[in-house]
Design a protein around this motif. Structure first.
Motif, PDB file in Angstrom:
ATOM      1  N   THR A 161       0.797  -1.235   0.000  1.00  0.00           N
ATOM      2  CA  THR A 161       0.000   0.000   0.000  1.00  0.00           C
ATOM      3  C   THR A 161       0.827   1.281   0.000  1.00  0.00           C
ATOM      4  N   SER A 162       2.125   1.169   0.257  1.00  0.00           N
ATOM      5  CA  SER A 162       2.926   2.388   0.402  1.00  0.00           C
ATOM      6  C   SER A 162       3.385   2.974  -0.922  1.00  0.00           C
ATOM      7  N   GLY A 163       3.295   2.164  -1.982  1.00  0.00           N
ATOM      8  CA  GLY A 163       3.761   2.651  -3.269  1.00  0.00           C
ATOM      9  C   GLY A 163       5.256   2.500  -3.458  1.00  0.00           C
ATOM     10  N   GLN A 164       5.936   1.837  -2.505  1.00  0.00           N
ATOM     11  CA  GLN A 164       7.364   1.617  -2.663  1.00  0.00           C
ATOM     12  C   GLN A 164       7.609   0.689  -3.848  1.00  0.00           C
ATOM     13  N   GLY A 165       8.527   1.094  -4.713  1.00  0.00           N
ATOM     14  CA  GLY A 165       8.822   0.299  -5.895  1.00  0.00           C
ATOM     15  C   GLY A 165       9.983  -0.644  -5.671  1.00  0.00           C
ATOM     16  N   PRO A 166      10.181  -1.585  -6.583  1.00  0.00           N
ATOM     17  CA  PRO A 166      11.305  -2.512  -6.488  1.00  0.00           C
ATOM     18  C   PRO A 166      12.631  -1.761  -6.376  1.00  0.00           C
ATOM     19  N   GLY A 167      13.474  -2.230  -5.480  1.00  0.00           N
ATOM     20  CA  GLY A 167      14.780  -1.610  -5.295  1.00  0.00           C
ATOM     21  C   GLY A 167      14.817  -0.529  -4.246  1.00  0.00           C
ATOM     22  N   GLU A 168      13.646  -0.099  -3.732  1.00  0.00           N
ATOM     23  CA  GLU A 168      13.626   0.938  -2.702  1.00  0.00           C
ATOM     24  C   GLU A 168      13.895   0.329  -1.331  1.00  0.00           C
ATOM     25  N   ARG A 169      14.612   1.095  -0.501  1.00  0.00           N
ATOM     26  CA  ARG A 169      14.996   0.602   0.809  1.00  0.00           C
ATOM     27  C   ARG A 169      13.779   0.483   1.725  1.00  0.00           C
TER      28      ARG A 169
END
Length: 295
Positions: free
Chosen positions: A25-33
């Motif tokens: 749900t946070s919208g964090q994409g692949p590769g983000e810490r």
């Protein structure tokens, strides 16, 4: 009642579920810490050991990737690949729309170990030339590859600028050596320390290991490639065609993940295309022998 049941769920399972929902749900994409472990442990009020148990679950599910010395990141989706259509990995991934790059690591002469000697038809401890490279997709390491050539051939190859010129081009266009065929075996292994260091992974995680011997028109071994791919970065798919004279189904597929010991095992071997089905559905045997071309 609900609170009572929740209290019986191990704390690390609760943390893992919370982090799953946060990633979704946070919208964090692949590769983000994802966040450093100490701050996450403080946030949930648990020890580092409990937090790491939660992260183990997420890593097993392919949701996160822990890179030694760098931190914990949202995992990239596994690359889905049809092994029965395998040609040149880098070229085929580019054709699939992936941003593929090769990073030269080093080249050197060494004594052949038993496996290298057998693959190249050399005596153990014979001199071989070794070329080591990383394949990267979208800037992230996907595979660690060591290519071994007989010493005499390697001496000629070593004169080329291998940091910018692909090995296949050196062999074909500079030395006039044509690769006619290859045989590849893919197995499930635990990632060794050297490959893990280059790939930014923890040693011992589930991985694919590809052993490929490429030969010339007369069958003489030219190059032996040993490739390691972390299990969370690659997924093998097989497309099978069934005999329509005995079954109505025309195709089927399987996508084993390296992290599931029930589906990995040796994925491709001397008869890598063999697969049987009970009853009326029987795959065509035209794909029994897997032939691939080298990188």
């Amino acid at each position: 009642m609900g609170a009572h049941l929740a209290s019986r769920v191990p704390r690390y399972h609760q943390i893992a579920q919370t982090l799953r929902e946060r990633i979704a749900t946070s919208g964090q994409g692949p590769g983000e810490r994802l966040g450093n472990q100490r701050s996450l442990a403080r946030e949930f009020g648990v020890t580092l050991m409990t937090l790491r148990q939660a992260l183990d679950l997420l890593e097993r599910d392919g949701l996160i990737a822990r890179r030694h010395g760098l931190g914990t990141f949202v995992a990239r989706p596994a690359i889905d690949y049809d092994i029965l259509q395998l040609r040149a990995l880098a070229g085929d991934l580019s054709a699939l729309g992936e941003d593929v790059a090769t990073r030269f690591l080093r080249s050197h002469f060494a004594a052949a170990d038993r496996r290298v000697g057998e693959a190249l038809g050399l005596a153990e401890q014979a001199q071989v030339f070794v070329l080591e490279r990383l394949r990267l997709v979208d800037g992230e390491p996907v595979s660690f590859q060591a290519s071994y050539l007989p010493g005499a051939l390697g001496a000629e190859v070593s004169h080329a600028d291998l940091a910018v010129t692909p090995l296949r081009q050196v062999l074909t266009f500079k030395l006039g050596i044509e690769i006619a065929a290859a045989r590849e075996t893919v197995s499930a292994v635990s990632l060794d320390r050297r490959a893990a260091r280059e790939l930014g992974c923890r040693p011992g995680i589930a991985a694919f290991r590809s052993d490929r011997v490429s030969v010339g028109p007369d069958g003489t071994p030219i190059v032996y490639d040993r490739v390691f791919i972390p299990g969370d970065r690659f997924r093998i798919t097989r497309n099978l065609k069934y005999d329509t004279t005995t079954a109505t189904s025309t195709d089927a597929s399987a996508s084993p993940r390296a992290t599931d010991p029930r589906t990995t095992g040796p994925i491709a071997s001397r008869e890598a295309g063999r697969m049987s089905a009970e009853g009326a559905k029987k795959p065509s045997r035209q794909t029994e022998i897997l032939h691939v071309q080298p990188l």
